[in-house]
Each structure stands twice: as C-alpha cells, then as structure tokens.
Design an enzyme around this catalytic site. Structure first.
Site, PDB file in Angstrom:
ATOM      1  N   SER A 242     -36.647 -22.117  54.089  1.00  0.00           N
ATOM      2  CA  SER A 242     -36.400 -23.486  54.515  1.00  0.00           C
ATOM      3  C   SER A 242     -34.952 -23.593  55.015  1.00  0.00           C
ATOM      4  O   SER A 242     -34.581 -22.881  55.938  1.00  0.00           O
ATOM      5  CB  SER A 242     -36.709 -24.460  53.376  1.00  0.00           C
TER       6      SER A 242
ATOM      7  N   HIS B 168     -45.710 -25.116  53.371  1.00  0.00           N
ATOM      8  CA  HIS B 168     -44.303 -24.834  53.088  1.00  0.00           C
ATOM      9  C   HIS B 168     -44.096 -24.266  51.692  1.00  0.00           C
ATOM     10  O   HIS B 168     -43.077 -23.655  51.418  1.00  0.00           O
ATOM     11  CB  HIS B 168     -43.504 -26.126  53.260  1.00  0.00           C
TER      12      HIS B 168
END
Length: 691
Positions: free
Chosen positions: A551, A664
């Site tokens: 991320s 994610h």
C-alpha cells in the site's frame, strides 16, 4: 501460563509458511452478565475449503478449560442477553443447500445458554449484523440493508421466453465500489436500523417481523440502547456532501419509532456510541477535523447529553493520542469495533489508545479529564470489555504471541491469561524477539524502530537484511505478532521496520508531518533507520539489503528503489505508483489526495507527478517483484501494471505476480492458498537476489 520463546533452544524448529494456517485468531471478548464466563470468537484457517472457520467459545472468567459453544462455520458477534439466558450471534448457515451456491446471508441466531440448539431469529433478505439487546431482553436491534437491486445469488428465471435482464451497470454515484466487496456497489441499497421481538420460551415460537426504525439515502450503524430501553443511539452521515466528507454524526431515535435527533455538529466523525449507566450521557470516539490535522486528528473520547441539551464535551483534548487505531499485523483483519466502556458509577471511561507501537488501556476521569494508563506493556490490546464484578477483560497480542484473552482488576493488577490458543504450536518454534530502538530521523526527530535478528543467530556471522515499510501512511508497526517477519527471520534474514513521520501512535502533528511531502522527510526517516541499524549491528551485511512494503509501503518501496541503488532486491505489494490515476481508480482516491496532498489533479498536476514513483521509475536498477490483487479497489492493479510495463520497456529485472479474486487485504484475510503462495514468491525473490 505464557510460553517464553527462547531462541537459544536448539531443539526448536524454524517457522514455516505452513505454520500460518495453524495459527488461531481470537476476537470480540464478551463477558456474561454475571461475570462468570467470557464468550469470544475463534477464527481458524480451513485449508480444505481454502477459507476460514469462525466459532464462538466460552471460558470461565476465573480461569479454566475453554469450550466451543457454537457449531457453525461462520459464527461471530456474540452478545449476551441482560439476564444471561440467551446468547445472540451472527451466523452464515447454508442449511444444506447444494455445494457451489453462494453462502447464505448472515442472520442473527439465538442460543439458550442452559443448553439446546441455536435457532434463527432474523430472516432478512439482505442479512443482519450488529445485534444489540434491549435492557429487558425482549428485543434485539440490528442493522440490515434495504433497497437496491435483487440479490446476486437469487435463482435465475427459468422462463426462456422472458426477456433476459441486462448485465450492463449504469453508474450514477461516485462511491460505486469499495475494497473488500469484489463487486461494484451498484444497486446495493442502504444499511438501516431494525428491531425484532425475541420470542419467549425455548425459541420454538416463530419470531415476528422485524420493524424498521430508520430510513433514507444514507447508512446507519452502531446501534446502542439506553438503559431504560426507550431510545437507541446510532451513527450516520446524513449531510448533503456525505460522499466527500467524514461527518458521521451521533443520533438517537425512539425505540417505539419516531423522528431521529442529531446530537453532534456535523464537523467530524462520531463513532461507537455507548450510554452512561444512568442514561443521561452518551460517550463516543471522534474528532472535529481541527486544523491543521483535519481527517488525521487523533480520535478523542467525547460525551454528549442524551437529550441534546448541551454540545459535546471532549475529555481527552490534551492527551494527543488516538483512541483506537491498532498495531499493524498480518493476523488482525476484520476485528470488531470497540466502544467506550463506562465504569459502573458513570464517573470514568475505559478505552484503548495507541502509543508508539503499542495499544494499551486507559481510564479517563470525566470530572477532571485525567488520563491514567491501566494496562501497560509491549503489546497491542485488540478487544476490551468490563464485567459486572469490576474486572477488565481484554484480548492482546505481542511480538511473539498472537491474540490471547486476559483479565485484570480495574487498576490493571491481578492480571491472568485465560486462553492459550497457540501455545502448543509456538512452543516448538524458534522465534526471534524484535529489539526496539529509537534513532534520529530527518530534522533530528525521534523515530521508533524494531530489529529482528535471524532465527538461530550466530555472533560473528553476517546476514542479509529486509527493510519492511508499513501502509497507511497513517498506521503503525509495533508490538504485534507478524508471521511474515518471523518467516523472513526463519529463512536467515534480519528484519527492520520503523514508524517514520506520517505514522500513528504519536501526536497528530507527527501523523500529518508528511502531508504533501511523500518521499521527502518520511523517506529520510526510513533510510536513517537503516543507517542506525547498520551502525549498531555489524552482523548486517550492507551488500545484501532488501526492501518490501504494501500500500503506502508499496509506494515507498517504489520510491526507495527509484532514489537509491543500495538495495539488491525489492518487493512492492498492492502499491501506489501514479497519484494521478490513483485519484480516479481507487475507491477512496477522490478524497485521499485532498487528505494527503491538499490538492486535486487539476489544481497542482506538477506536485502529484513529482511525488509519483512512476515519474522516477526510469532510475530503478534494483530487481523489483510486483505483487498485486486483481480485485484490489483500494490500490487498483493498474498501479502495479504501470510499474511493470515501465520496467519491462526499460529492460530492467522485474516480475508481476497477479492474484485473482483477492482484494487489498490479501496478506491479512485472503484465501489461505493465496496467502501461502504470496509468501513463497517473496522468499523466492529474496533468495534469488540476496543470497
């Protein structure tokens, strides 16, 4: 008894990838009304089905043998009735439907604590969550979705003559997707508050129809009953600009039905309400987006009169630490939200707050606003509750132990561990304890870091090192079990991780210190940590350095290797590479750039290009492995694609590993087989380029 992991014991084996699937996760402790037992959720890997099983367990609060209490495969959110007779919980149960059909919607089930089979209370079309008992135990409030299109898993129409329904999606809302859903949120409806009567007797009587309390083109969440059972508090963002702001307000609505009343000022988030014992006030976590911190202000503890007769009061303004937030780990995704815990006399509130790599329990005196640390130590508290006999119950992790259940007195003394979910597994594994250190970052700022020696460390020998960078950037590494880090250590790598500016766990000013400056002082902080580790530990081989992150950590990994050639291998995961395309493709991009860079693409294109790693990718010489999930809506896979195509066009060493049907959170709650394969690719890359 807590197991002490002694890395000098040579009979222990090294941690493996397969050990990840043997770790059990604990969440959501809920003491019974009489304080004698604690219900909690245990989640285990199911490698046969390539998924997870979650069930509710009970353990005596004075210590004893835990017992499994529910037999479902997807049970969560245990909630005791006020008299302790019933235990409500949320469960996905397929009722014997054919294999391959999508899982049933979650519904509220009820179990007689004296014995018997669980029975289904709610039968809502779109499922139910967030059960909350009325004080008299005769009703349950819950949240369910209404409106929108038909369910995706409803049977197809068998009438061949009927016109086929179009599969084309017409998008009219800016928030049309959300990471973790794997499907677009087109026609998904809104979440609202419901009440249902709980049948008396043994549950044989059919429950009545649920009654809807709230409505509208917004989501309502977090129901909490007043002690007299007349009112329910909840949270909702009903502002016209709700798609673009975080103005979640605290509301109340009569349990019998009526018009909701707003208690807060539509100037920031109000989260997780809890009524005082006398019902006069409601406590909640939140902030008011104060300048210059705005959305990244630390969450405080507030109270407001339940009748709306006075404005909210901030009781922890001077504390400047955030209540809630957690410690990053690959073993803590999807944990239940915590609420402020009132003392029995209504004079204090207990809650957990993050502090320099830890999450600890504090008591706030509401008369003086004094904040006192109650549960201390190098650990992260993930769940907190208060028993009627004035004992705290909490779940906590540390660097060598996944989450376990504990209890202590209200002053933190007389602490006991109630569960040992993973002791047997970890007792035979050679783990390496992280060493915490501080160092001077950019501008002399004090930065926290941790260093893990390779398992089986031999003095005088040199080892490769992997620098790990966390996501966020508003997150923190610290005192939590991290399987990936221990796996790298088991493979002979040192592991370094730090909390550069932009991280949480310190002041709000520290958290926003890299705003509009990604890749500047935060990059210097990270590299200064590497230099400090090298200067203090001659076992680190400076010629064999690796870097990895996900991320924002993926952004920073891209940035690092495009600004230095010190690293011989890098792994970028679920990364950000291009802030311009991130704006329009991420589920949060259209607000995130304003939050982190205080601009929009049409306002300062040059700023966003300067801070995008893709702009500097032509300078990358380090072999770069790119790992990305195809259903990642937070950092869409096009971010990884851009890095891969650029490096391939430049003739650089790179590979692109794509995981289908993952979002994610692949490293935290992805399919077990994919999580294991991800780790194999990471080890393969470092073994190829660092050894």
């Amino acid at each position: 008894m807590t197991v002490v992991h002694d890395e000098t014991v040579t009979t222990k084996r090294q941690l493996t990838i397969e050990d990840l699937a043997a770790i059990k996760l604990l969440d959501d402790p809920q003491p019974s009304p009489d304080g004698s037992r604690v219900a909690y959720v245990v989640t285990a890997f199911d490698t046969d089905e390539d998924g997870y099983r979650s069930q509710i367990w009970l353990v005596p609060s004075e210590g004893g043998e835990p017992v499994r209490y529910t037999g479902g495969q997807k049970d969560s959110s245990p909630r005791w009735s006020p008299d302790g007779r019933w235990l409500a919980f949320v469960s996905r149960r397929d009722d014997g439907t054919e294999k391959g059909k999508k899982a049933a919607r979650p519904q509220v089930w009820v179990l007689d604590t004296a014995g018997g089979e669980a029975w289904q209370l709610t039968q809502t079309k779109h499922g139910a969550s967030g059960p909350a008992w009325s004080p008299d135990g005769k009703q349950l409030a819950f949240i369910s979705r209404i409106g929108g299109a038909e369910d995706d898993d409803e049977p197809a129409d068998k009438d061949e003559n009927k016109e086929k329904k179009s599969d084309v999606k017409v998008i009219t809302e800016i928030r049309y997707k959300a990471d973790g859903n794997h499907q677009l949120l087109v026609g998904r409806g809104r979440r609202h508050l419901f009440i249902i009567d709980v049948p008396e007797g043994d549950g044989a009587a059919a429950p009545g129809e649920a009654r809807q309390l709230t409505d509208g083109d917004w989501d309502d969440n977090s129901p909490a009953w007043s002690p007299d059972g007349q009112t329910i508090a909840f949270t909702s963002n009903r502002t016209p600009e709700r798609d673009f702001n975080n103005h979640v307000d605290l509301w109340t609505v009569p349990a019998a039905g009526g018009e909701p009343r707003k208690l807060t000022g539509s100037n920031g988030p109000a989260m997780n309400p809890a009524f005082s014992p006398d019902g006069a006030r409601i406590a909640y976590f939140g902030h008011t987006n104060p300048e210059p911190y705005r959305r990244y202000a630390n969450a405080n503890i507030w109270t407001v009169p339940a009748d709306g007769s006075a404005p909210p009061c901030n009781h922890t303004f001077d504390f400047d630490r955030s209540f809630g937030g957690g410690v990053s780990s690959d073993l803590r995704a999807g944990l239940s939200a915590q609420t402020p815990i009132w003392s029995a006399d209504g004079r204090s509130i207990y809650a957990s707050a993050i502090e320099r790599g830890a999450e600890l329990v504090y008591r706030v005196d509401l008369a003086t606003n004094a904040v006192t640390k109650i549960v201390d130590g190098e650990r992260g508290v993930l769940g907190l509750a208060l028993t009627t006999n004035d004992r705290l119950v909490f779940s906590a992790t540390n660097s060598l132990t996944p989450n376990e259940l504990y209890t202590c007195d209200l002053d933190g003394t007389d602490e006991h561990q109630l569960t040992q979910l993973n002791d047997e597994l970890l007792a035979g594994i050679n783990l390496s304890a992280p060493e915490r250190f501080t160092y001077a970052g950019a501008d002399g700022w004090e930065i926290d870091g941790w260093l893990i020696k390779p398992a089986g460390f031999t003095p005088g020998q040199r080892y490769p090192l992997v620098l790990e960078i966390h996501g966020g950037p508003a997150a923190q590494y610290g005192f939590a079990f991290f399987h990936e880090f221990q796996l790298l250590a088991a493979q002979g790598y040192g592991v370094l991780y730090t909390n550069p500016r932009g991280s949480t766990g310190k002041t709000a000013a520290f958290t926003v210190a890299n705003r509009a400056r990604w890749g500047e002082e935060d990059y210097q902080d990270i590299m200064a940590g590497l230099d400090a580790a090298l200067a203090a530990h001659d076992w680190i081989d400076p010629a064999r350095l690796g870097v990895a992150g996900g991320s924002y950590g993926g952004f920073m990994t891209n940035w690092v290797v495009s600004h230095t050639d010190r690293f011989k291998a890098a792994v970028t995961m679920r990364c950000v590479s291009n802030l311009l395309s991130f704006f329009g493709t991420s589920d949060i991009g259209f607000t995130f750039l304003d939050m982190q860079f205080e601009t929009e693409p049409w306002q300062d294109l040059d700023l966003l290009l300067r801070h995008s790693p893709i702009t500097h990718a032509h300078k990358i010489q380090t072999p770069l492995l790119i790992i990305h999930s195809e259903a990642d809506f937070r950092c869409p896979i096009e971010q990884g694609e851009q890095m891969f195509i650029t490096l391939k066009k430049l003739g650089r060493t790179t590979e692109f590993v794509r995981f289908p049907d993952e979002d994610h959170n692949l490293s935290r709650n992805g399919k077990p087989a994919h999580r294991a394969e991800r780790l194999r690719h990471i080890l393969r890359w470092f073994k190829t380029h660092l050894e």
